[in-house]
Design a protein around this motif. Structure first.
Motif, short mmCIF file in Angstrom:
data_model
loop_
_atom_site.label_atom_id
_atom_site.label_comp_id
_atom_site.label_asym_id
_atom_site.label_seq_id
_atom_site.Cartn_x
_atom_site.Cartn_y
_atom_site.Cartn_z
N SER A 1 -18.85 -47.66 -12.79
CA SER A 1 -19.33 -46.70 -13.79
C SER A 1 -19.39 -47.33 -15.18
CB SER A 1 -18.43 -45.47 -13.82
OG SER A 1 -17.10 -45.83 -14.11
N GLU B 1 -23.65 -39.95 -25.91
CA GLU B 1 -23.16 -39.02 -24.88
C GLU B 1 -22.60 -39.78 -23.68
OE1 GLU B 1 -25.81 -35.97 -23.72
OE2 GLU B 1 -25.85 -35.02 -25.70
N ARG B 2 -23.26 -40.88 -23.28
CA ARG B 2 -22.75 -41.65 -22.14
C ARG B 2 -21.38 -42.23 -22.45
NH1 ARG B 2 -28.22 -43.66 -21.44
NH2 ARG B 2 -27.70 -45.54 -22.60
N ASP C 1 -18.74 -39.42 -22.60
CA ASP C 1 -18.44 -38.91 -21.27
C ASP C 1 -17.37 -39.74 -20.57
OD1 ASP C 1 -20.19 -36.84 -21.53
OD2 ASP C 1 -21.82 -37.76 -20.40
N SER D 1 -28.43 -40.43 -26.50
CA SER D 1 -28.11 -40.65 -25.10
C SER D 1 -26.97 -41.66 -24.96
CB SER D 1 -29.35 -41.15 -24.36
OG SER D 1 -29.05 -41.42 -23.02
N SER E 1 -26.72 -50.02 -19.17
CA SER E 1 -27.73 -49.08 -19.68
C SER E 1 -27.80 -49.11 -21.21
CB SER E 1 -27.41 -47.66 -19.21
OG SER E 1 -27.44 -47.59 -17.81
N GLU F 1 -29.33 -42.17 -13.94
CA GLU F 1 -28.28 -43.18 -14.05
C GLU F 1 -27.17 -42.95 -13.02
OE1 GLU F 1 -26.99 -43.02 -18.06
OE2 GLU F 1 -28.82 -43.93 -18.85
N ASN F 2 -26.80 -41.67 -12.83
CA ASN F 2 -25.77 -41.38 -11.82
C ASN F 2 -26.25 -41.75 -10.43
OD1 ASN F 2 -23.97 -40.38 -13.70
ND2 ASN F 2 -24.69 -38.27 -13.52
N THR G 1 -22.76 -48.27 -17.31
CA THR G 1 -22.90 -47.70 -18.66
C THR G 1 -23.18 -48.79 -19.68
OG1 THR G 1 -21.45 -45.83 -18.16
CG2 THR G 1 -21.71 -46.42 -20.48
N GLN H 1 -32.10 -38.31 -17.61
CA GLN H 1 -31.69 -39.71 -17.71
C GLN H 1 -30.31 -39.92 -17.11
OE1 GLN H 1 -31.91 -41.22 -21.69
NE2 GLN H 1 -31.70 -43.33 -21.07
N LYS H 2 -29.41 -38.97 -17.39
CA LYS H 2 -28.07 -39.06 -16.80
C LYS H 2 -28.14 -38.97 -15.28
CE LYS H 2 -25.19 -37.14 -20.50
NZ LYS H 2 -24.29 -36.02 -20.86
#
Length: 363
Positions: A271, A333-334, A337, A330, A278, A163-164, A275, A159-160
């Motif tokens: 970014s 964590e996003r 980060d 998730s 999402s 997304e990236n 985020t 998923q990351k």
């Protein structure tokens, strides 16, 4: 449950053996003693792992078997029930000669020893099978847990990655939009401005009969200049706009009522923007899949250099608990980060509160 079934079967075989050796004599006292020691065996079940307590329990249960064998000297029918306790223990190879020697000593007849030995061997075999089954089951659940953990991590990492990749696509699109808007502003805008200046200078040189067409031309160029300026600003502003994003999400969200407020001075950089996007999408997806809410509220504010995002609904927590774990993990964590904080409150529905450090967007 399996050990209990095996114990009942073994006790039945012991009862049959006693009936063949001592017909007409019901071993009531022997069965009572057996039940007492079985109960103590179940109380002293060894826990997982190797520690001092397990080692003590191991030898205590061996002592129980020796006590039963000693009592069987006075109550011979008890000897054929001893294998019930044998199957409830684990055995080492070096202990088996001692066990069979004790059975031989306490046997009154060769036939009784033969039956007791056969039942003891069966008990040891069942004990070995049970221990092997428990080890296989433990290994299975261990591997299953590791597989589930790896699967969840893989899903999160995937998923990351997506997304990236999307962020890179968004950044590329933003750069292209900014390049186009800059070129229009610098080239077309400059040419139109120059044309207006030249027309302003010519206004004093043209004759009266050309005045009206000249003014119309000048007005047309001014209008073109204004529309170009608005288009450039619109192209740039639409690149990262939380108001437009939440408006589009509201229009596409039909599960229940959705209200939002946006109070920010600067639009977030790519970014952060992605985020927030999402997280809001994931939260709305959770509501539609796992909630019985009829109202969702989203608030985005900029406070002292941080973005504060609050997503709350009025659904029942019990229903929402199922299926949300991975999505919330998730989200957390996003946020972490990017150096932010993630808070979850389950009173009167779900409340997700997130803080993200704002960064100046490079123009």
């Amino acid at each position: 449950m399996e050990i209990l079934i095996d114990s009942i079967i073994m006790a039945g075989l012991g009862f049959i053996g006693n009936y063949s050796l001592y017909p007409g004599k019901i071993p009531v006292a022997e069965l009572f003693i057996l039940l007492i020691f079985m109960a103590m065996n179940f109380i002293l079940i060894e826990k997982k792992g190797r520690d001092r307590r397990n080692e003590i329990m191991y030898y205590v249960k061996k002592v129980f078997i020796l006590i039963v064998l000693l009592i069987s000297i006075f109550l011979p029918q008890l000897l054929l029930f001893a294998p019930v306790l044998i199957l409830q223990n684990t055995w080492k190879k070096e202990e088996m000669p001692i066990l069979f020697a004790a059975v031989l000593i306490t046997s009154r007849t060769p036939l009784q020893f033969l039956i007791a030995a056969v039942l003891s061997i069966l008990g040891i075999r069942l004990s070995y099978r049970r221990c092997r089954y428990e080890k296989l089951k433990e290994e299975y659940f261990k591997q299953k847990g590791e597989a589930d953990y790896l699967y969840q991590n893989l899903r999160i990492e995937n998923q990351k990655l997506v997304e990236n990749q999307d962020i890179e696509i968004v950044n590329s699109a933003l750069k292209e939009r900014n390049r186009i808007s800059k070129e229009i502003h610098d080239n077309v805008g400059h040419l139109l401005s120059s044309a207006l200046l030249q027309l302003g200078a010519l206004e004093f040189l043209i004759s009266e009969d050309l005045k009206d067409p000249f003014l119309k031309l000048q007005a047309t160029i001014k209008e073109a200049m204004e529309k170009t300026r608005k288009s450039v600003h619109g192209l740039y502003d639409k690149s990262l706009n939380m108001e437009i994003l939440l408006k589009e999400l509201k229009e596409g969200f039909t599960f229940c009522s959705l209200e939002y407020t946006v109070e920010i001075e600067k639009e977030p950089e790519a970014s952060l923007y992605y985020t927030i996007s999402s997280i809001v999408k994931e939260a709305l997806s959770n509501v539609s899949k796992h909630s019985d809410a009829d109202r969702v509220n989203i608030q985005l504010m900029e406070v002292r250099g941080d973005y504060h995002l609050l997503i709350k609904d009025n659904g029942s927590v019990k229903k929402q608990e199922e299926g949300r774990g991975l999505g919330l993990m998730s989200m957390r964590e996003r946020v972490e980060d990017l150096g932010g904080n993630f808070y979850l409150n389950k009173e009167n529905g779900y409340r997700i509160f997130i803080t993200l450090p704002a960064k100046e967007r490079e123009v």
